[in-house]
Design an enzyme around this catalytic site. Structure first.
Site, PDB file in Angstrom:
ATOM      1  N   TRP A  29       0.866  -1.181   0.000  1.00 46.92           N
ATOM      2  CA  TRP A  29       0.000   0.000   0.000  1.00 46.92           C
ATOM      3  C   TRP A  29       0.906   1.235   0.000  1.00 46.92           C
ATOM      4  O   TRP A  29       1.871   1.298   0.772  1.00 46.92           O
ATOM      5  CB  TRP A  29      -0.922   0.052   1.229  1.00 46.92           C
ATOM      6  CG  TRP A  29      -1.640   1.374   1.270  1.00 46.92           C
ATOM      7  CD1 TRP A  29      -2.699   1.749   0.495  1.00 46.92           C
ATOM      8  CD2 TRP A  29      -1.300   2.511   2.074  1.00 46.92           C
ATOM      9  NE1 TRP A  29      -3.043   3.048   0.770  1.00 46.92           N
ATOM     10  CE2 TRP A  29      -2.201   3.544   1.729  1.00 46.92           C
ATOM     11  CE3 TRP A  29      -0.316   2.764   3.044  1.00 46.92           C
ATOM     12  CZ2 TRP A  29      -2.155   4.811   2.332  1.00 46.92           C
ATOM     13  CZ3 TRP A  29      -0.271   4.030   3.630  1.00 46.92           C
ATOM     14  CH2 TRP A  29      -1.184   5.031   3.283  1.00 46.92           C
ATOM     15  N   ASP A  43     -11.781   7.270   6.194  1.00 49.30           N
ATOM     16  CA  ASP A  43     -10.953   6.091   6.492  1.00 49.30           C
ATOM     17  C   ASP A  43     -10.243   6.279   7.830  1.00 49.30           C
ATOM     18  O   ASP A  43      -9.027   6.358   7.906  1.00 49.30           O
ATOM     19  CB  ASP A  43      -9.942   5.921   5.351  1.00 49.30           C
ATOM     20  CG  ASP A  43      -9.056   4.710   5.549  1.00 49.30           C
ATOM     21  OD1 ASP A  43      -9.520   3.731   6.137  1.00 49.30           O
ATOM     22  OD2 ASP A  43      -7.892   4.759   5.114  1.00 49.30           O
ATOM     23  N   HIS A  48      -8.674  -6.140   4.218  1.00 41.84           N
ATOM     24  CA  HIS A  48      -8.365  -5.411   5.451  1.00 41.84           C
ATOM     25  C   HIS A  48      -9.689  -4.990   6.031  1.00 41.84           C
ATOM     26  O   HIS A  48     -10.418  -4.223   5.412  1.00 41.84           O
ATOM     27  CB  HIS A  48      -7.547  -4.144   5.158  1.00 41.84           C
ATOM     28  CG  HIS A  48      -6.080  -4.362   5.189  1.00 41.84           C
ATOM     29  ND1 HIS A  48      -5.179  -3.334   5.041  1.00 41.84           N
ATOM     30  CD2 HIS A  48      -5.349  -5.494   5.349  1.00 41.84           C
ATOM     31  CE1 HIS A  48      -3.951  -3.830   5.121  1.00 41.84           C
ATOM     32  NE2 HIS A  48      -4.026  -5.136   5.292  1.00 41.84           N
ATOM     33  N   HIS A  59     -11.560   2.086   2.375  1.00 42.02           N
ATOM     34  CA  HIS A  59     -10.963   2.754   1.217  1.00 42.02           C
ATOM     35  C   HIS A  59     -11.905   2.979   0.053  1.00 42.02           C
ATOM     36  O   HIS A  59     -11.479   3.053  -1.101  1.00 42.02           O
ATOM     37  CB  HIS A  59      -9.744   1.953   0.739  1.00 42.02           C
ATOM     38  CG  HIS A  59      -8.604   2.009   1.701  1.00 42.02           C
ATOM     39  ND1 HIS A  59      -7.362   1.517   1.414  1.00 42.02           N
ATOM     40  CD2 HIS A  59      -8.515   2.539   2.941  1.00 42.02           C
ATOM     41  CE1 HIS A  59      -6.553   1.710   2.447  1.00 42.02           C
ATOM     42  NE2 HIS A  59      -7.235   2.327   3.391  1.00 42.02           N
ATOM     43  N   GLU A 100      -2.978  -2.780  -2.515  1.00 43.88           N
ATOM     44  CA  GLU A 100      -4.143  -2.250  -1.785  1.00 43.88           C
ATOM     45  C   GLU A 100      -4.520  -0.865  -2.295  1.00 43.88           C
ATOM     46  O   GLU A 100      -3.734   0.079  -2.194  1.00 43.88           O
ATOM     47  CB  GLU A 100      -3.809  -2.196  -0.293  1.00 43.88           C
ATOM     48  CG  GLU A 100      -4.938  -1.638   0.559  1.00 43.88           C
ATOM     49  CD  GLU A 100      -4.586  -1.585   2.049  1.00 43.88           C
ATOM     50  OE1 GLU A 100      -3.478  -2.010   2.435  1.00 43.88           O
ATOM     51  OE2 GLU A 100      -5.425  -1.086   2.818  1.00 43.88           O
ATOM     52  N   LYS A 154      -6.967   2.689  -2.672  1.00 44.69           N
ATOM     53  CA  LYS A 154      -7.559   3.640  -1.746  1.00 44.69           C
ATOM     54  C   LYS A 154      -8.266   4.736  -2.544  1.00 44.69           C
ATOM     55  O   LYS A 154      -7.918   4.990  -3.695  1.00 44.69           O
ATOM     56  CB  LYS A 154      -6.446   4.229  -0.876  1.00 44.69           C
ATOM     57  CG  LYS A 154      -6.910   5.146   0.213  1.00 44.69           C
ATOM     58  CD  LYS A 154      -5.933   5.100   1.367  1.00 44.69           C
ATOM     59  CE  LYS A 154      -6.210   6.192   2.364  1.00 44.69           C
ATOM     60  NZ  LYS A 154      -5.630   5.901   3.673  1.00 44.69           N
ATOM     61  N   ASP A 169     -10.026   4.339  10.465  1.00 44.48           N
ATOM     62  CA  ASP A 169      -9.445   3.146  11.106  1.00 44.48           C
ATOM     63  C   ASP A 169      -9.848   2.991  12.564  1.00 44.48           C
ATOM     64  O   ASP A 169      -9.019   2.667  13.414  1.00 44.48           O
ATOM     65  CB  ASP A 169      -7.919   3.125  10.937  1.00 44.48           C
ATOM     66  CG  ASP A 169      -7.513   2.814   9.506  1.00 44.48           C
ATOM     67  OD1 ASP A 169      -7.969   1.785   8.988  1.00 44.48           O
ATOM     68  OD2 ASP A 169      -6.753   3.600   8.903  1.00 44.48           O
TER      69      ASP A 169
HETATM   70  C1  RNT Z   1      -3.733   2.784   4.821  1.00 44.28           C
HETATM   71  C2  RNT Z   1      -3.901   1.341   4.487  1.00 44.28           C
HETATM   72  C3  RNT Z   1      -2.811   0.432   4.953  1.00 44.28           C
HETATM   73  C4  RNT Z   1      -2.297   0.789   6.313  1.00 44.28           C
HETATM   74  C5  RNT Z   1      -1.376  -0.243   6.886  1.00 44.28           C
HETATM   75  C6  RNT Z   1      -0.709   0.236   8.133  1.00 44.28           C
HETATM   76  O1  RNT Z   1      -4.810   3.542   4.505  1.00 44.28           O
HETATM   77  O2  RNT Z   1      -5.127   0.895   4.956  1.00 44.28           O
HETATM   78  O3  RNT Z   1      -3.237  -0.884   4.891  1.00 44.28           O
HETATM   79  O4  RNT Z   1      -3.326   1.020   7.218  1.00 44.28           O
HETATM   80  O5  RNT Z   1      -0.457  -0.623   5.945  1.00 44.28           O
HETATM   81 ZN    ZN Z   2      -5.476  -1.224   4.925  1.00 47.03          ZN
END
Ligand code: RNT
Ligand code: ZN
Length: 414
Positions: A182, A290, A282, A258, A221, A223, A292
């Protein structure tokens, strides 16, 4: 009759084998991210801290500062979570011994060997991630898509090093290791060129994936946007799905934080399954963006797990977690989030998918909706508690005592 026996009987009336559901849940690994334990600080940056592409907010006491502390915290959390576990590492968790330090383009397997020992001792698998952020070689927020060749080369070397490390971890554990790339590359304001950076990223990825690494599951990954990168993300969903489709063996990793909030990863899983033999995930919880936040047992998490189960894709969808909250007890955050994922998985396994599908195919949408609603009040809690009991972890809120005690005895003294 115990509550569990009652529940078993109730589920069997719907044709659900509770014993089988418990067994399947206990065998499905969930990859738990190490970075919840230290706010993604890592060990390779003396100044510590995130930034340059990623951010954890909050200032709760007791952040793990060393390998020893992070391992201890992780084990404490793991002891309160049922099911099979993997640990998801980031390259910035390299362990340097005897004053050695190398930059990210030069890291090697030996810097992760102590993690392999830890995983082996505890029966965990390992997954891996290049750390392409929080580093001075991020130039103007760009890495693999930077117009500066030196910047690209540095990060290409880093990602190649990470694939080699993942390969060796896989060999050491006799396993496959997911390596997830990512990058935060993007622009705050309206781009003058949207194609150029994507062509550079494609070129960088081609170089990174040149070497065959049979023990590695390569993922990219995507986003949508981030704070400070509102207008343009180089590694968008279309870009990475296109790249993966054109490069068998590379998989598009879906992070449910994302996408636009009205887009659902639960719907994307069955959209990709006809084309990919594996779908890496994820799981996170975005609040307005986003952010988290710690995973909770909410509708979308339940829906994602339902799709995995009803598509018969439990062995094809790779579940990883990705949340980080520094505002609450970090060990508790791990436990709350991972238990929620386990709950959602178990609940999905306790849903009469065959019957519901039959109603849909027959066009009996009334009965379908009725049964979906009735399923919501089935005695799930009793099965969850029994699953936890068999796994040797508390089935109710009493797990929190262990965290409170750990906070008092260990975390508060840091
Ligand atoms: C960031 C991504 C990624 C990170 C990790 C720490 O937006 O989601 O996966 O959160 O690599
Ligand atoms: Zn992620």
């Amino acid at each position: 009759m115990t509550q569990f026996e009652f529940a078993k009987e109730r589920y069997s009336r719907l044709g659900i084998d509770v014993e089988q559901a418990i067994k399947t849940a206990s065998e499905k690994p969930i990859s738990i991210h190490c970075w919840q334990g230290d706010d993604l600080t890592g060990f390779d940056n003396p100044d510590g801290g995130t930034g340059n592409g990623i951010l954890a907010t909050g200032n709760y006491m007791g952040r793990a500062r060393t390998f020893e502390e992070l391992k201890a915290d992780f084990l404490k959390a793991a002891s309160l979570i049922p099911g099979k576990k993997r640990i998801n590492l980031h390259a910035c968790y390299a362990i340097f011994k005897d004053g050695e330090w190398v930059d990210r383009n030069r890291i090697e397997y030996k810097h992760f060997e102590p993690w392999v020992e830890f995983a082996r001792e505890n029966g965990f698998g390992i997954d891996f991630n290049p750390t392409v952020f929080s580093h001075p070689m991020m130039k103007n927020g760009l890495s693999l898509s930077s117009p500066d060749k030196n910047v690209r080369e540095f990060w290409i070397d880093h990602c190649i090093a990470c694939r080699r490390i993942s390969q060796k971890i896989g060999e050491a554990l006799g396993d496959k290791v997911l390596n997830d790339i990512w990058i935060p590359d993007g622009l705050k304001d309206i781009p003058a060129d949207r194609l150029g950076p994507r062509l550079l990223l494609k070129e960088s990825l081609d170089r990174i994936f040149e070497e065959k690494c049979p023990n590695v599951i390569d993922c990219i990954e995507s986003k949508l946007f981030a704070i400070g990168v509102e207008s343009y993300t180089v590694g968008s969903s279309e870009f990475y799905i296109g790249y993966s489709a054109a490069h068998p063996g590379v998989y598009p990793l879906l992070d449910n934080g994302h996408f636009h909030p009205t887009e659902y990863v639960s719907d994307k899983i069955p959209a990709l399954l006809p084309f990919f033999d594996k779908i890496p995930l994820h799981l996170t919880r975005g609040v307005r963006w986003d952010s988290d936040h710690v995973l909770i047992f909410d509708d979308e998490l339940k829906e994602i797990m339902k799709e995995i189960v009803r598509c018969g894709a439990i062995d094809r969808v790779i579940i990883g977690l990705d949340f980080f909250d520094a505002a609450i007890n970090r060990v508790a955050a791990w436990v709350i989030g991972t238990r929620s994922a386990e709950k959602a998985l178990l609940m999905a396994l306790l849903t009469p998918h065959e019957t519901l599908k039959k109603y849909q195919d027959e066009g009996n949408f009334t009965k379908n909706l009725m049964l979906m609603e009735e399923c919501k009040s089935l005695p799930f809690g009793a099965v969850w508690e029994e699953y936890c009991r068999r796994q040797g972890v508390p089935g109710d809120e009493s797990w929190f005592c262990a965290v409170e005690q750990y906070e008092k005895e260990v975390l508060s003294k840091r």
